[in-house]
Design an enzyme around this catalytic site. Structure first.
Site, PDB file in Angstrom:
ATOM      1  N   TYR A 174     -10.978   1.603   4.675  1.00  0.00           N
ATOM      2  CA  TYR A 174      -9.822   1.363   3.795  1.00  0.00           C
ATOM      3  C   TYR A 174     -10.190   0.355   2.720  1.00  0.00           C
ATOM      4  O   TYR A 174     -10.630  -0.755   3.018  1.00  0.00           O
ATOM      5  CB  TYR A 174      -8.660   0.850   4.634  1.00  0.00           C
ATOM      6  N   SER A 175      -9.992   0.745   1.456  1.00  0.00           N
ATOM      7  CA  SER A 175     -10.394  -0.116   0.352  1.00  0.00           C
ATOM      8  C   SER A 175      -9.415   0.009  -0.804  1.00  0.00           C
ATOM      9  O   SER A 175      -9.207   1.105  -1.345  1.00  0.00           O
ATOM     10  CB  SER A 175     -11.801   0.263  -0.130  1.00  0.00           C
ATOM     11  N   ASN A 176      -8.817  -1.107  -1.202  1.00  0.00           N
ATOM     12  CA  ASN A 176      -7.926  -1.106  -2.354  1.00  0.00           C
ATOM     13  C   ASN A 176      -8.658  -0.726  -3.632  1.00  0.00           C
ATOM     14  O   ASN A 176      -8.053  -0.180  -4.561  1.00  0.00           O
ATOM     15  CB  ASN A 176      -7.278  -2.481  -2.514  1.00  0.00           C
ATOM     16  N   SER A 225       0.788  -1.231   0.000  1.00  0.00           N
ATOM     17  CA  SER A 225       0.000   0.000   0.000  1.00  0.00           C
ATOM     18  C   SER A 225       0.821   1.282   0.000  1.00  0.00           C
ATOM     19  O   SER A 225       0.258   2.367  -0.149  1.00  0.00           O
ATOM     20  CB  SER A 225      -0.955   0.013   1.198  1.00  0.00           C
ATOM     21  N   GLY A 236       2.616  -0.677   4.226  1.00  0.00           N
ATOM     22  CA  GLY A 236       1.842  -1.610   3.429  1.00  0.00           C
ATOM     23  C   GLY A 236       2.388  -3.006   3.525  1.00  0.00           C
ATOM     24  O   GLY A 236       3.533  -3.224   3.928  1.00  0.00           O
TER      25      GLY A 236
END
Length: 361
Positions: free
Chosen positions: A177-179, A84, A311
């Protein structure tokens, strides 16, 4: 990925505070840092790499081994997946485009990607950057019971990843939190510039900041050059899981770097070399009551406030933070594979940031 769930930027600040320790005396700094790296190895990481810059000195260290069961020691200059931390690069490009007047952060997603997600008119680019879109994270749906991608060599199209998220229920429109948010930002970069996120990151960030060992690979599953390997412990068997097609995360987490390059990136970014001052201030500004800004997190440590990102993906952990006054920098990488090394890595971040021989920030 089970280990890294707690390394989302929002969780990092609180966890690090809990594990922070008093700063060491200025004597024997390098020996002290090496001891902390060895502690992290003992707590479940096969290799730990660090570059710490403070008090006019640079300490670049490595402990552990490159492969499980192998004799070769880890190299401080080794490359690794940064997970991340990629988001900070992607966010930088989006903010550069905003500074150039080619988009605004208040643009609805539907302006650039019509019909890509439901209610795309309600979601702004700012929402994507700060994880307040309500669009769920597709990535957990691709993981096995050990928390690693089930199809590590598969090439994914961005539309496929977003499609997986669209099948999931929406999350509350608060920080979540979202990719998926950053995969969508990668698609926006292409819509605005006509070129993929990797090309824009390479030209706008990697080359401008002089990052000679950083890359945004497309669908290449291997890591070029010396690097510690990632491993997973499943059913008592240790498996090498280094090979990973980066399209599974793309603009949300697909990049490769080194500790020295990550520090150089944060120095260029937070020193004003990549964004105009007003846009850098926007990036650093956290949500009310939170620690996450626009692709960048803030962390309170005993020696001051640090900005950066952390990350983890498929057996790799990475972190890069710089003190608010610019006098301290820490870039870290580790390859956790057993036990619960999360707390050890948080402790390592706090110690390497603060026990570096300089006066308090």
């Amino acid at each position: 990925m089970r280990v890294f769930a707690r390394f989302t930027a929002a969780a990092l600040a609180a966890a690090t505070l809990l594990s922070a320790v008093p700063a060491a005396a200025t004597g024997g700094v390098r020996a002290e840092l090496r001891r902390h790296l060895r502690d992290a190895v003992a707590d479940g990481s096969l290799a730990v790499l660090a570059e710490v810059r403070a008090a006019g000195r640079t300490h670049r260290l490595a402990e552990g081994r490159i492969r499980y069961g192998g004799p070769r020691p880890a190299q401080a200059a080794g490359r690794f997946r940064i997970g991340s931390l990629t988001k900070a690069f992607t966010a930088t490009v989006v903010l550069q485009l905003a500074a150039e007047g080619r988009l605004t952060l208040e643009d609805p997603l539907a302006t650039w990607l019509p019909g890509t997600v439901r209610e795309g008119e309600r979601v702004t680019l700012r929402d994507l950057l700060r994880h307040t879109s309500g669009i769920p994270d597709y990535f957990p749906t691709l993981l096995d019971t050990a928390g690693n991608p089930r199809e590590p060599l598969r090439t994914w199209r961005e539309q496929e990843l977003v499609g997986l998220a669209e099948k999931l229920p929406r999350t509350p429109v608060t920080f979540s939190y979202s990719n998926t948010n950053y995969v969508l930002l990668g698609m926006v970069i292409r819509a605005v510039t006509g070129r993929g996120y990797a090309t824009e990151i390479t030209e706008r960030v990697i080359r401008r900041a002089g990052l000679t060992r950083t890359s945004a690979p497309d669908a290449v599953p291997s890591i070029k050059g010396p690097h510690p390997h990632a491993h997973a412990l499943t059913g008592g068997v240790v498996t090498d899981i280094t090979a990973l097609n980066p399209t599974v995360l793309g603009a949300a987490g697909g990049m490769v770097s080194t500790t020295a390059d990550l520090n150089r990136f944060m120095r260029a970014l937070l020193g004003g070399g990549l964004l105009p001052p007003a846009w850098l201030a926007e990036m650093k500004k956290p949500l009310p009551g939170g620690s996450y800004g626009l692709g960048l997190a803030s962390v309170r440590l005993p020696c001051g406030t640090f900005y950066g990102q952390a990350g983890g993906v498929a057996g790799y952990f990475a972190a890069a933070f710089r003190s608010e006054d610019g006098r301290r920098e820490v870039g870290l990488a580790a390859t956790p594979y057993k036990g619960d090394p999360g707390r050890a890595l948080n402790t390592l971040l706090a110690r390497t940031a603060c026990e570096s021989g300089g006066p308090p920030a």
